[in-house]
Design an enzyme around this catalytic site. Structure first.
Site, PDB file in Angstrom:
ATOM      1  N   LYS A  42       2.392  -3.970   1.835  1.00 13.48           N
ATOM      2  CA  LYS A  42       2.429  -5.347   2.266  1.00 13.48           C
ATOM      3  C   LYS A  42       1.488  -6.219   1.465  1.00 13.48           C
ATOM      4  O   LYS A  42       1.619  -7.438   1.428  1.00 13.48           O
ATOM      5  CB  LYS A  42       1.988  -5.426   3.738  1.00 13.48           C
ATOM      6  CG  LYS A  42       2.822  -4.627   4.691  1.00 13.48           C
ATOM      7  CD  LYS A  42       2.157  -4.653   6.098  1.00 13.48           C
ATOM      8  CE  LYS A  42       2.659  -3.537   6.951  1.00 13.48           C
ATOM      9  NZ  LYS A  42       1.864  -3.353   8.165  1.00 13.48           N
ATOM     10  N   GLY A  43       0.508  -5.586   0.823  1.00 10.93           N
ATOM     11  CA  GLY A  43      -0.608  -6.311   0.233  1.00 10.93           C
ATOM     12  C   GLY A  43      -0.251  -7.444  -0.716  1.00 10.93           C
ATOM     13  O   GLY A  43      -0.957  -8.440  -0.787  1.00 10.93           O
ATOM     14  N   ASP A 103      -6.937   0.249  -7.857  1.00  8.30           N
ATOM     15  CA  ASP A 103      -8.192   0.927  -7.545  1.00  8.30           C
ATOM     16  C   ASP A 103      -8.228   2.223  -8.369  1.00  8.30           C
ATOM     17  O   ASP A 103      -8.587   2.202  -9.538  1.00  8.30           O
ATOM     18  CB  ASP A 103      -8.187   1.147  -6.028  1.00  8.30           C
ATOM     19  CG  ASP A 103      -9.475   1.689  -5.477  1.00  8.30           C
ATOM     20  OD1 ASP A 103     -10.524   1.416  -6.059  1.00  8.30           O
ATOM     21  OD2 ASP A 103      -9.438   2.380  -4.444  1.00  8.30           O
ATOM     22  N   LYS A 131     -10.289  -2.998  -9.823  1.00 10.26           N
ATOM     23  CA  LYS A 131     -11.586  -2.318  -9.667  1.00 10.26           C
ATOM     24  C   LYS A 131     -11.629  -1.158 -10.656  1.00 10.26           C
ATOM     25  O   LYS A 131     -11.394  -0.012 -10.294  1.00 10.26           O
ATOM     26  CB  LYS A 131     -11.705  -1.740  -8.241  1.00 10.26           C
ATOM     27  CG  LYS A 131     -12.070  -2.743  -7.175  1.00 10.26           C
ATOM     28  CD  LYS A 131     -12.633  -2.041  -5.944  1.00 10.26           C
ATOM     29  CE  LYS A 131     -11.609  -1.882  -4.869  1.00 10.26           C
ATOM     30  NZ  LYS A 131     -12.175  -1.436  -3.568  1.00 10.26           N
ATOM     31  N   VAL A 153     -12.642  -5.205  -0.446  1.00  9.93           N
ATOM     32  CA  VAL A 153     -12.297  -6.614  -0.278  1.00  9.93           C
ATOM     33  C   VAL A 153     -11.070  -6.793   0.621  1.00  9.93           C
ATOM     34  O   VAL A 153     -10.209  -5.917   0.697  1.00  9.93           O
ATOM     35  CB  VAL A 153     -12.059  -7.308  -1.644  1.00  9.93           C
ATOM     36  CG1 VAL A 153     -13.360  -7.452  -2.403  1.00  9.93           C
ATOM     37  CG2 VAL A 153     -11.043  -6.543  -2.484  1.00  9.93           C
ATOM     38  N   ASP A 159      -5.892  -5.933   3.352  1.00  9.87           N
ATOM     39  CA  ASP A 159      -6.302  -5.647   4.725  1.00  9.87           C
ATOM     40  C   ASP A 159      -7.384  -4.589   4.823  1.00  9.87           C
ATOM     41  O   ASP A 159      -7.631  -3.820   3.897  1.00  9.87           O
ATOM     42  CB  ASP A 159      -5.102  -5.133   5.530  1.00  9.87           C
ATOM     43  CG  ASP A 159      -4.779  -3.674   5.197  1.00  9.87           C
ATOM     44  OD1 ASP A 159      -4.605  -3.367   3.995  1.00  9.87           O
ATOM     45  OD2 ASP A 159      -4.733  -2.841   6.113  1.00  9.87           O
ATOM     46  N   ARG A 165      -5.450  -9.913   6.471  1.00  9.76           N
ATOM     47  CA  ARG A 165      -4.469 -10.254   5.424  1.00  9.76           C
ATOM     48  C   ARG A 165      -4.238 -11.763   5.330  1.00  9.76           C
ATOM     49  O   ARG A 165      -3.908 -12.284   4.275  1.00  9.76           O
ATOM     50  CB  ARG A 165      -3.114  -9.602   5.726  1.00  9.76           C
ATOM     51  CG  ARG A 165      -3.078  -8.093   5.559  1.00  9.76           C
ATOM     52  CD  ARG A 165      -1.623  -7.615   5.524  1.00  9.76           C
ATOM     53  NE  ARG A 165      -1.486  -6.202   5.794  1.00  9.76           N
ATOM     54  CZ  ARG A 165      -1.583  -5.234   4.884  1.00  9.76           C
ATOM     55  NH1 ARG A 165      -1.864  -5.540   3.634  1.00  9.76           N
ATOM     56  NH2 ARG A 165      -1.430  -3.966   5.211  1.00  9.76           N
TER      57      ARG A 165
HETATM   58  P1  IMP Z   1      -4.780   3.048  -5.855  1.00  9.10           P
HETATM   59  O1  IMP Z   1      -4.906   2.207  -7.086  1.00  9.10           O
HETATM   60  O2  IMP Z   1      -3.671   4.063  -5.898  1.00  9.10           O
HETATM   61  O3  IMP Z   1      -6.082   3.700  -5.495  1.00  9.10           O
HETATM   62  O4  IMP Z   1      -4.381   2.215  -4.603  1.00  9.10           O
HETATM   63  C1  IMP Z   1      -4.459   0.867  -4.516  1.00  9.10           C
HETATM   64  C2  IMP Z   1      -4.182   0.504  -3.078  1.00  9.10           C
HETATM   65  O5  IMP Z   1      -5.324   0.832  -2.269  1.00  9.10           O
HETATM   66  C3  IMP Z   1      -3.988  -0.977  -2.925  1.00  9.10           C
HETATM   67  O6  IMP Z   1      -2.635  -1.323  -2.981  1.00  9.10           O
HETATM   68  C4  IMP Z   1      -4.575  -1.254  -1.561  1.00  9.10           C
HETATM   69  O7  IMP Z   1      -3.597  -1.065  -0.570  1.00  9.10           O
HETATM   70  C5  IMP Z   1      -5.632  -0.206  -1.373  1.00  9.10           C
HETATM   71  N1  IMP Z   1      -6.987  -0.729  -1.691  1.00  9.10           N
HETATM   72  C6  IMP Z   1      -7.796  -0.334  -2.692  1.00  9.10           C
HETATM   73  N2  IMP Z   1      -8.946  -1.014  -2.693  1.00  9.10           N
HETATM   74  C7  IMP Z   1      -8.868  -1.890  -1.670  1.00  9.10           C
HETATM   75  C8  IMP Z   1      -9.763  -2.896  -1.153  1.00  9.10           C
HETATM   76  O8  IMP Z   1     -10.876  -3.152  -1.641  1.00  9.10           O
HETATM   77  N3  IMP Z   1      -9.309  -3.592  -0.080  1.00  9.10           N
HETATM   78  C9  IMP Z   1      -8.093  -3.375   0.499  1.00  9.10           C
HETATM   79  N4  IMP Z   1      -7.235  -2.447   0.049  1.00  9.10           N
HETATM   80  C10 IMP Z   1      -7.616  -1.706  -1.020  1.00  9.10           C
HETATM   81 MG    MG Z   2      -1.453  -1.922  -1.218  1.00  6.20          MG
END
Ligand code: IMP
Ligand code: MG
Length: 180
Positions: A42-43, A103, A131, A153, A159, A165
């Site tokens: 949903k982000g 992330d 990040k 964040v 969220d 959100r």
């Molecule tokens: P990754 O890159 O596979 O670790 O996942 C990224 C997902 O982790 C994003 O789509 C978010 O849903 C969640 N996420 C990572 N860092 C944050 C944050 O600081 N706040 C909220 N959601 C986060």
């Molecule tokens: Mg996400």
């Protein structure tokens, strides 16, 4: 907005200016062409809504996917489960994946590889936040709103436990909120 729980990192006005710059860059890169913009729910829903309305001179098609990573809420395992697949075929299309934040990079690597396997002509990644200090692979977004340090964040679609959100600023969540 509860200012006991969060600290503003980027204001609504800063975000709008940055989104307009990203849209200008995307409009230039895909000028006159066709592009499937794929939002990751949903982000990404708020960022994508703002972004696509600022893109000009590109024939856009919009679709969404919803994924969840296996593992705990704070540490993803790299295995991704598709909760909702996109409705359209990506075969022979240029795809721009729109995500709220990158992330570890595990989610986006999975999605990019899947779209290429399904025959997408090209796959580019647009993340509002990055990040990089937490990355577990070499994935780099093609378009990034802001590169941020390793804070949790929320807001602008992001969220914590499905809250925040709707905040129009990007905020740092105070650690006491998730450590309690
Ligand atoms: P990754 O890159 O596979 O670790 O996942 C990224 C997902 O982790 C994003 O789509 C978010 O849903 C969640 N996420 C990572 N860092 C944050 C944050 O600081 N706040 C909220 N959601 C986060
Ligand atoms: Mg996400």
């Amino acid at each position: 907005m509860n200012l006991n729980e969060v600290e503003i990192l980027y204001t609504k006005e800063q975000i709008a200016a940055r989104v307009a710059e990203l849209a200008r860059q995307i409009s230039e890169d895909y000028a006159g062409g066709d592009l499937l913009v794929l939002g990751i729910l949903k982000g990404a829903f708020i960022f994508m809504a703002d972004l696509v309305r600022e893109i000009e001179g590109v024939n856009l098609q919009l679709d969404f996917m919803s994924v969840s990573s296996y593992g705990t809420s704070s540490e993803s395992s790299g295995e991704v489960r598709i909760l909702k697949d996109l409705d359209s075929s990506v075969e022979g299309k240029h795809v721009l994946v729109v995500e709220d934040i990158i992330d570890t990079g595990l989610t986006l690597r999975y999605i990019r590889d899947l779209l290429l396997k399904r025959g997408a002509l090209s796959v580019k990644l647009c993340c509002f936040l990055d990040k990089p200090s937490r990355r577990k692979n070499s994935i780099t977004p093609d378009y990034t709103g802001y590169t941020i340090p390793d804070h949790f964040v929320v807001g602008y679609g992001l969220d914590y436990a499905e809250r925040y959100r709707d905040y129009s600023a990007v905020c740092i969540l105070q650690p006491w909120v998730y450590e309690k």
